[in-house]
Design a protein around this motif. Structure first.
Motif, PDB file in Angstrom:
ATOM      1  N   ALA A  46       2.401  10.016  -2.390  1.00  0.00           N
ATOM      2  CA  ALA A  46       2.854  11.221  -3.095  1.00  0.00           C
ATOM      3  C   ALA A  46       2.024  11.439  -4.358  1.00  0.00           C
ATOM      4  CB  ALA A  46       4.334  11.101  -3.432  1.00  0.00           C
ATOM      5  N   ARG A  47       1.691  10.365  -5.045  1.00  0.00           N
ATOM      6  CA  ARG A  47       0.871  10.479  -6.254  1.00  0.00           C
ATOM      7  C   ARG A  47      -0.553  10.905  -5.908  1.00  0.00           C
ATOM      8  NH1 ARG A  47       2.026   4.926  -9.455  1.00  0.00           N
ATOM      9  NH2 ARG A  47       0.721   5.944 -11.049  1.00  0.00           N
ATOM     10  N   LEU A  48      -1.071  10.408  -4.804  1.00  0.00           N
ATOM     11  CA  LEU A  48      -2.402  10.844  -4.366  1.00  0.00           C
ATOM     12  C   LEU A  48      -2.389  12.324  -4.000  1.00  0.00           C
ATOM     13  CD1 LEU A  48      -3.374   7.722  -2.231  1.00  0.00           C
ATOM     14  CD2 LEU A  48      -4.768   8.658  -4.086  1.00  0.00           C
ATOM     15  N   ASN A  49      -1.365  12.753  -3.294  1.00  0.00           N
ATOM     16  CA  ASN A  49      -1.261  14.176  -2.945  1.00  0.00           C
ATOM     17  C   ASN A  49      -1.172  15.052  -4.185  1.00  0.00           C
ATOM     18  OD1 ASN A  49      -1.263  13.609  -0.215  1.00  0.00           O
ATOM     19  ND2 ASN A  49       0.966  13.697   0.012  1.00  0.00           N
ATOM     20  N   ALA A  50      -0.398  14.605  -5.154  1.00  0.00           N
ATOM     21  CA  ALA A  50      -0.150  15.412  -6.353  1.00  0.00           C
ATOM     22  C   ALA A  50      -1.423  15.696  -7.124  1.00  0.00           C
ATOM     23  CB  ALA A  50       0.874  14.711  -7.248  1.00  0.00           C
ATOM     24  N   GLN A  51      -2.372  14.798  -7.058  1.00  0.00           N
ATOM     25  CA  GLN A  51      -3.618  15.044  -7.805  1.00  0.00           C
ATOM     26  C   GLN A  51      -4.733  15.585  -6.899  1.00  0.00           C
ATOM     27  OE1 GLN A  51      -4.800  11.258  -9.546  1.00  0.00           O
ATOM     28  NE2 GLN A  51      -5.862  10.645  -7.679  1.00  0.00           N
ATOM     29  N   GLY A  52      -4.379  15.969  -5.678  1.00  0.00           N
ATOM     30  CA  GLY A  52      -5.353  16.593  -4.790  1.00  0.00           C
ATOM     31  C   GLY A  52      -6.346  15.636  -4.171  1.00  0.00           C
ATOM     32  N   THR A  53      -5.948  14.372  -3.990  1.00  0.00           N
ATOM     33  CA  THR A  53      -6.868  13.378  -3.429  1.00  0.00           C
ATOM     34  C   THR A  53      -6.237  12.687  -2.217  1.00  0.00           C
ATOM     35  OG1 THR A  53      -6.068  11.708  -4.994  1.00  0.00           O
ATOM     36  CG2 THR A  53      -8.040  12.958  -5.622  1.00  0.00           C
ATOM     37  N   THR A  54      -5.646  13.478  -1.340  1.00  0.00           N
ATOM     38  CA  THR A  54      -5.063  12.914  -0.123  1.00  0.00           C
ATOM     39  C   THR A  54      -6.133  12.144   0.640  1.00  0.00           C
ATOM     40  OG1 THR A  54      -3.500  14.740   0.031  1.00  0.00           O
ATOM     41  CG2 THR A  54      -3.896  13.462   2.034  1.00  0.00           C
ATOM     42  N   PRO A  55      -5.883  10.897   0.985  1.00  0.00           N
ATOM     43  CA  PRO A  55      -6.911  10.107   1.679  1.00  0.00           C
ATOM     44  C   PRO A  55      -7.054  10.522   3.139  1.00  0.00           C
ATOM     45  CG  PRO A  55      -4.924   8.809   1.409  1.00  0.00           C
ATOM     46  CD  PRO A  55      -4.687  10.098   0.662  1.00  0.00           C
ATOM     47  N   LEU A  86       6.667  -8.056  11.985  1.00  0.00           N
ATOM     48  CA  LEU A  86       5.364  -7.508  11.598  1.00  0.00           C
ATOM     49  C   LEU A  86       5.255  -6.054  12.036  1.00  0.00           C
ATOM     50  CD1 LEU A  86       2.502  -7.768  10.491  1.00  0.00           C
ATOM     51  CD2 LEU A  86       1.819  -8.811  12.674  1.00  0.00           C
ATOM     52  N   ALA A  87       5.683  -5.751  13.250  1.00  0.00           N
ATOM     53  CA  ALA A  87       5.641  -4.367  13.729  1.00  0.00           C
ATOM     54  C   ALA A  87       6.515  -3.458  12.872  1.00  0.00           C
ATOM     55  CB  ALA A  87       6.091  -4.314  15.192  1.00  0.00           C
ATOM     56  N   ARG A  88       7.645  -3.947  12.417  1.00  0.00           N
ATOM     57  CA  ARG A  88       8.519  -3.145  11.546  1.00  0.00           C
ATOM     58  C   ARG A  88       7.817  -2.850  10.219  1.00  0.00           C
ATOM     59  NH1 ARG A  88      14.297  -5.980  11.288  1.00  0.00           N
ATOM     60  NH2 ARG A  88      14.585  -4.320   9.726  1.00  0.00           N
ATOM     61  N   PHE A  89       7.091  -3.835   9.665  1.00  0.00           N
ATOM     62  CA  PHE A  89       6.367  -3.609   8.414  1.00  0.00           C
ATOM     63  C   PHE A  89       5.269  -2.565   8.613  1.00  0.00           C
ATOM     64  CE2 PHE A  89       7.361  -8.317   7.283  1.00  0.00           C
ATOM     65  CZ  PHE A  89       8.666  -7.968   6.978  1.00  0.00           C
ATOM     66  N   TYR A  90       4.489  -2.727   9.698  1.00  0.00           N
ATOM     67  CA  TYR A  90       3.454  -1.733   9.995  1.00  0.00           C
ATOM     68  C   TYR A  90       4.067  -0.341  10.132  1.00  0.00           C
ATOM     69  CZ  TYR A  90      -0.426  -4.987  11.033  1.00  0.00           C
ATOM     70  OH  TYR A  90      -1.445  -5.910  10.963  1.00  0.00           O
ATOM     71  N   ASN A  91       5.127  -0.240  10.894  1.00  0.00           N
ATOM     72  CA  ASN A  91       5.703   1.078  11.172  1.00  0.00           C
ATOM     73  C   ASN A  91       6.392   1.690   9.962  1.00  0.00           C
ATOM     74  OD1 ASN A  91       4.728   1.204  13.767  1.00  0.00           O
ATOM     75  ND2 ASN A  91       6.566   0.318  14.693  1.00  0.00           N
ATOM     76  N   ALA A  92       6.845   0.845   9.024  1.00  0.00           N
ATOM     77  CA  ALA A  92       7.389   1.388   7.778  1.00  0.00           C
ATOM     78  C   ALA A  92       6.289   2.090   6.992  1.00  0.00           C
ATOM     79  CB  ALA A  92       8.015   0.268   6.949  1.00  0.00           C
ATOM     80  N   GLY A  93       5.123   1.444   6.890  1.00  0.00           N
ATOM     81  CA  GLY A  93       3.989   2.082   6.232  1.00  0.00           C
ATOM     82  C   GLY A  93       3.518   3.308   6.984  1.00  0.00           C
ATOM     83  N   ALA A  94       3.472   3.203   8.321  1.00  0.00           N
ATOM     84  CA  ALA A  94       3.018   4.333   9.132  1.00  0.00           C
ATOM     85  C   ALA A  94       3.949   5.527   8.981  1.00  0.00           C
ATOM     86  CB  ALA A  94       2.926   3.909  10.596  1.00  0.00           C
ATOM     87  N   ARG A  95       5.248   5.272   8.906  1.00  0.00           N
ATOM     88  CA  ARG A  95       6.211   6.361   8.745  1.00  0.00           C
ATOM     89  C   ARG A  95       5.960   7.114   7.439  1.00  0.00           C
ATOM     90  NH1 ARG A  95      10.212   3.493   9.217  1.00  0.00           N
ATOM     91  NH2 ARG A  95      11.234   3.473   7.176  1.00  0.00           N
ATOM     92  N   ALA A  96       5.651   6.375   6.388  1.00  0.00           N
ATOM     93  CA  ALA A  96       5.349   7.026   5.111  1.00  0.00           C
ATOM     94  C   ALA A  96       4.087   7.882   5.213  1.00  0.00           C
ATOM     95  CB  ALA A  96       5.189   5.967   4.022  1.00  0.00           C
ATOM     96  N   VAL A  97       3.077   7.376   5.916  1.00  0.00           N
ATOM     97  CA  VAL A  97       1.841   8.151   6.078  1.00  0.00           C
ATOM     98  C   VAL A  97       2.122   9.424   6.880  1.00  0.00           C
ATOM     99  CG1 VAL A  97      -0.511   8.160   6.981  1.00  0.00           C
ATOM    100  CG2 VAL A  97       0.409   6.075   5.947  1.00  0.00           C
ATOM    101  N   ARG A  98       2.838   9.298   7.974  1.00  0.00           N
ATOM    102  CA  ARG A  98       3.111  10.477   8.815  1.00  0.00           C
ATOM    103  C   ARG A  98       3.887  11.540   8.037  1.00  0.00           C
ATOM    104  NH1 ARG A  98      -0.723   9.298  12.304  1.00  0.00           N
ATOM    105  NH2 ARG A  98      -0.221   7.646  13.793  1.00  0.00           N
ATOM    106  N   GLU A  99       4.778  11.113   7.148  1.00  0.00           N
ATOM    107  CA  GLU A  99       5.599  12.073   6.405  1.00  0.00           C
ATOM    108  C   GLU A  99       4.849  12.673   5.224  1.00  0.00           C
ATOM    109  OE1 GLU A  99       9.802   9.689   7.378  1.00  0.00           O
ATOM    110  OE2 GLU A  99       9.050   9.847   5.317  1.00  0.00           O
ATOM    111  N   LEU A 100       4.090  11.851   4.516  1.00  0.00           N
ATOM    112  CA  LEU A 100       3.448  12.328   3.280  1.00  0.00           C
ATOM    113  C   LEU A 100       2.040  12.867   3.518  1.00  0.00           C
ATOM    114  CD1 LEU A 100       4.861  12.126   0.445  1.00  0.00           C
ATOM    115  CD2 LEU A 100       5.836  10.588   2.153  1.00  0.00           C
ATOM    116  N   ALA A 149       5.077   5.368   0.381  1.00  0.00           N
ATOM    117  CA  ALA A 149       5.390   6.786   0.202  1.00  0.00           C
ATOM    118  C   ALA A 149       5.173   7.229  -1.239  1.00  0.00           C
ATOM    119  CB  ALA A 149       6.836   7.059   0.628  1.00  0.00           C
ATOM    120  N   ASP A 150       5.586   6.422  -2.201  1.00  0.00           N
ATOM    121  CA  ASP A 150       5.420   6.780  -3.610  1.00  0.00           C
ATOM    122  C   ASP A 150       3.934   6.893  -3.963  1.00  0.00           C
ATOM    123  OD1 ASP A 150       6.482   6.977  -6.478  1.00  0.00           O
ATOM    124  OD2 ASP A 150       5.087   5.277  -6.614  1.00  0.00           O
ATOM    125  N   THR A 151       3.130   5.948  -3.489  1.00  0.00           N
ATOM    126  CA  THR A 151       1.694   5.986  -3.791  1.00  0.00           C
ATOM    127  C   THR A 151       1.039   7.206  -3.177  1.00  0.00           C
ATOM    128  OG1 THR A 151       1.631   3.565  -3.860  1.00  0.00           O
ATOM    129  CG2 THR A 151      -0.464   4.707  -3.585  1.00  0.00           C
TER     130      THR A 151
END
Length: 706
Positions: free
Chosen positions: A477-486, A512-526, A473-475
């Protein structure tokens, strides 16, 4: 249509373990030893005592064109073993492709385009060569037959009736243009305007036979119906002009699908001598028609003959030719959302490090260039940026470290700005490690390892899940802030064995599924519009992907795109074989597929004079056949096969480390922790720039697939 073949998986045996359902020249046995079957419980055993035999079945089936396949694994060469049907044959050549972690995989042996005439007779044969070595062992399993087409004359399904016109354009089974041949005795531009079309999206296919020898040869389509003069990429008004009106060299991504022609380079029809007479289908997907008219065409120019005073003129057998037949235009079924786009580009992560080591990138003429801007102006529309948590000495993997500051988030943010400035999409790859990750190495970041020290396994999984979410999520957010959303975000790298081991191993799929979904949750939110990728190696191994992504489905993993590493060396599979695999996997899971890594030798040895990471180019030949032209032709072949996957379910390819050039031997994949000695560069003979940094002909594969 799949044809049922008796005992295709060798499961049925008599009381003595002898194969049933097949006619054999001698009794031959199966094995049910653990790991010896591709699927089911048994497979055909090949060893010194169980060889020198011919297995056959005579079938009566519906006339048509068929593809046959079987699965094979062996620990040595199978010599003259063959898979045959109706007089067609291919070698059963499998030593078990060895992956980067040392695992040997099964190989799919395919026999394609077998004709079953009106009598309906199909004679299937498997011949196993005599084996001399007492240590040899191999297995054959899962023989399959699939009907893929009708019996026709001409170009492997082409009507060959020479019809021209627009009546019913877009109707299944009706060609829209006449067959013709272009020859390399000068530049050629053949075109046809089709009127009376309903606005919307279309796919154009044409059967081709191209022996090679072209500087450029591509099919194009202009959905406005008014194609301008077609020329090289970068020429104003050309069919593939890469520059925008403002002169920045940045093509407008949104307009690219609608305001200019799109192109598909024509692949060679044969990489093997026995395939010279075969036809290949070229697919041009994502055509947008507005105004009821469409112009389709072919542009071709032969390779320049440098020692001929007449310039481009060729004579006799030196003149290349390309045949075109069975032009078909079909309306895409899905008209919602964005038009199909094939994302093609590569990994740019090493650029800052290579430049700091003295590397200089050049265009084909030898002029210094910014490699990222150059790539964006010459056909790339996407880059991959991979990030590690914290590099530097003391953050090693197996005694090797990456210099501090490179491959970290701050480095990636700068690259993202450069990529966006060059008009390209971004694929952002989280490795969740301080060093390289692959199936053999998935090391927890050192800082995270300190956070879980002394915790129980359950507590450690909880903490790692939080760390994955927070860091992702932190990473973002930094990408969004500089206008480079992947546009794409991958969670982990080549996670066939899992990630954040041992907690996220395949023995702990819940974690493993929890790790994947933690990253996915950050992507869906940010980054709610970004597509989430799960990346596994060994692209082409159908069973592995069915098992892995089946487990992901069972554990509720949230993702959008299946991603593969596909190297002809690591997999010993061709682009066509990968595409067949992609059809099966995307159909099973309803997810598109993107190749995250591809590599191919442009010369046999590295700049240091030693063999590189890829010992050969798999089905495309050994190190002695490697050449810049073969690298280019492989990429053209691959891009075409991806576009041909039904329903546009293959969406892209990212080349692996195209920029890690030799740079006078000063570029290294890692440094030894004990003495800071560089570990060398094992991929500078697979890059898209040569040892001196000059752009290779491979960029033509990108320019003419725009």
């Amino acid at each position: 249509m799949t044809v049922t073949i008796a005992n295709a998986g060798f499961e049925q045996t008599d009381d003595d373990g002898v194969v049933r359902g097949w006619t054999t020249t001698r009794p031959i046995h199966t094995t049910d030893e653990p790991g010896a079957a591709y699927s089911g419980r048994r497979s055909l055993l090949i060893d010194r005592e169980n060889c020198d035999t011919l297995l056959s079945q005579d079938l009566t089936i519906e006339p048509g064109v068929y593809d046959l396949s079987l699965m094979a694994w062996a620990n040595g060469p199978l010599k003259d073993s063959r898979f045959e049907a109706n007089g067609e044959a291919v070698p059963i050549a499998s030593a078990g492709a060895v992956q980067i972690d040392g695992e040997k995989t099964w190989d799919e042996i395919r026999l394609e385009g077998v004709r079953v005439e009106t009598d309906g007779e199909l004679d299937v044969r498997i011949y196993v060569e005599p084996i001399a070595s007492p240590d040899f062992v191999g297995y054959i399993d899962d023989v399959a037959i699939e009907r893929v087409g009708e019996l026709t004359g001409g170009a492997a399904g082409a009507t060959g009736d020479g019809s021209v016109g627009t009546d019913g354009a877009g109707e299944a089974g009706k060609p829209v243009w006449r067959p013709f041949v272009v020859r390399g005795d000068g530049p050629h531009d053949e075109r046809l305007r089709i009127d009376g079309l309903a606005d919307g999206r279309y796919t154009l296919t044409v059967m081709t036979r191209n022996a090679g020898g072209w500087e450029r040869c591509y099919v194009y389509a202009d959905g406005t119906g008014d194609a301008a003069e077609v020329g090289d990429a970068g020429e104003a008004g050309g069919a593939g002009a890469a520059c925008s009106d403002d002169g920045t060299g940045v093509a407008d991504v949104a307009a690219a699908a609608t305001s200019r022609p799109i192109r598909a380079a024509v692949p060679r029809n044969a990489f093997r001598e026995q395939d010279r007479d075969k036809w290949k289908r070229v697919t041009l997907r994502g055509i947008v028609v507005s105004g009821g008219a469409l112009t389709i065409g072919v542009h071709a120019q032969a390779d320049r003959v440098h020692d001929d005073p007449r310039g481009d003129v060729r004579v006799g057998s030196d003149v290349p030719s390309c045949e075109f037949d069975d032009w078909r235009l079909t309306r895409d079924e899905r008209q919602d959302g964005e038009p199909y786009r094939l994302y093609i580009g590569g990994d740019i992560t090493e650029v800052p490090y290579v430049v700091d080591q003295g590397g200089v990138f050049r265009d084909e003429a030898g002029n210094p260039v910014d490699p990222i801007a150059f790539a964006g102006a010459n056909g790339w529309n996407i880059v991959r940026i991979r990030v590690f948590n914290e590099t530097g000495k003391g953050h090693d993997g197996n005694g090797w470290y990456i210099p501090g500051g490179y491959h970290e988030v701050a480095d990636g943010l700068k690259l993202a700005r450069r990529a966006k400035a060059a008009g390209m999409a971004i694929q952002w790859s989280f490795h969740y490690s301080d060093t390289w990750t692959n199936p053999g190495l998935q090391m927890i970041p050192h800082a995270w390892a300190r956070r879980i020290e002394g915790l129980t396994e359950s507590e450690a999984v909880d903490e790692l899940e939080r760390l994955v979410y927070d860091y992702t999520a932190d990473t973002l957010a930094r990408l969004n802030a500089q206008g480079t959303t992947p546009e794409f975000v991958s969670l982990g790298n080549e996670t066939r064995s899992g990630m954040l081991l041992p907690y996220g191993s395949l023995e702990h799929w819940d974690a493993l599924a929890r790790f994947y979904n933690a990253g996915a949750r950050a992507v869906r939110e940010l980054c709610p519009d970004s597509k989430i990728i799960i990346h596994v190696d060994d692209g082409g191994n159908t069973r592995r992907y069915l098992e892995y992504f089946g487990a992901a489905r069972d554990h509720g993993v949230d993702y959008d795109v299946i991603s593969s590493s596909f190297y002809p060396f690591w997999t010993q599979k061709s682009a066509h074989q990968f595409a067949r695999f992609a059809v099966k996997v995307t159909h099973e899971f309803g997810k598109p597929i993107m190749i995250m890594e591809t590599g191919f030798n442009w010369t046999g040895d590295t700049g240091s004079g030693q063999p590189g990471q890829l010992s050969n180019n798999g089905p495309y030949g050994g190190p002695e056949t490697s050449s810049p032209e073969l690298q280019r032709d492989f990429l053209i072949d691959l891009f075409n096969e991806l576009r041909g996957v039904p329903d546009g379910m293959a969406i892209g390819d990212l080349y692996w480390d195209p920029v890690m050039i030799h740079a006078n031997g000063d570029v290294h994949w890692s440094y030894r922790e004990s003495d800071d000695m560089g570990g060398g560069n094992v991929v500078d003979n697979t890059t898209l720039f040569d040892f001196d940094g000059r752009a290779l002909p491979a960029f033509d594969a990108y320019r003419y697939n725009s």
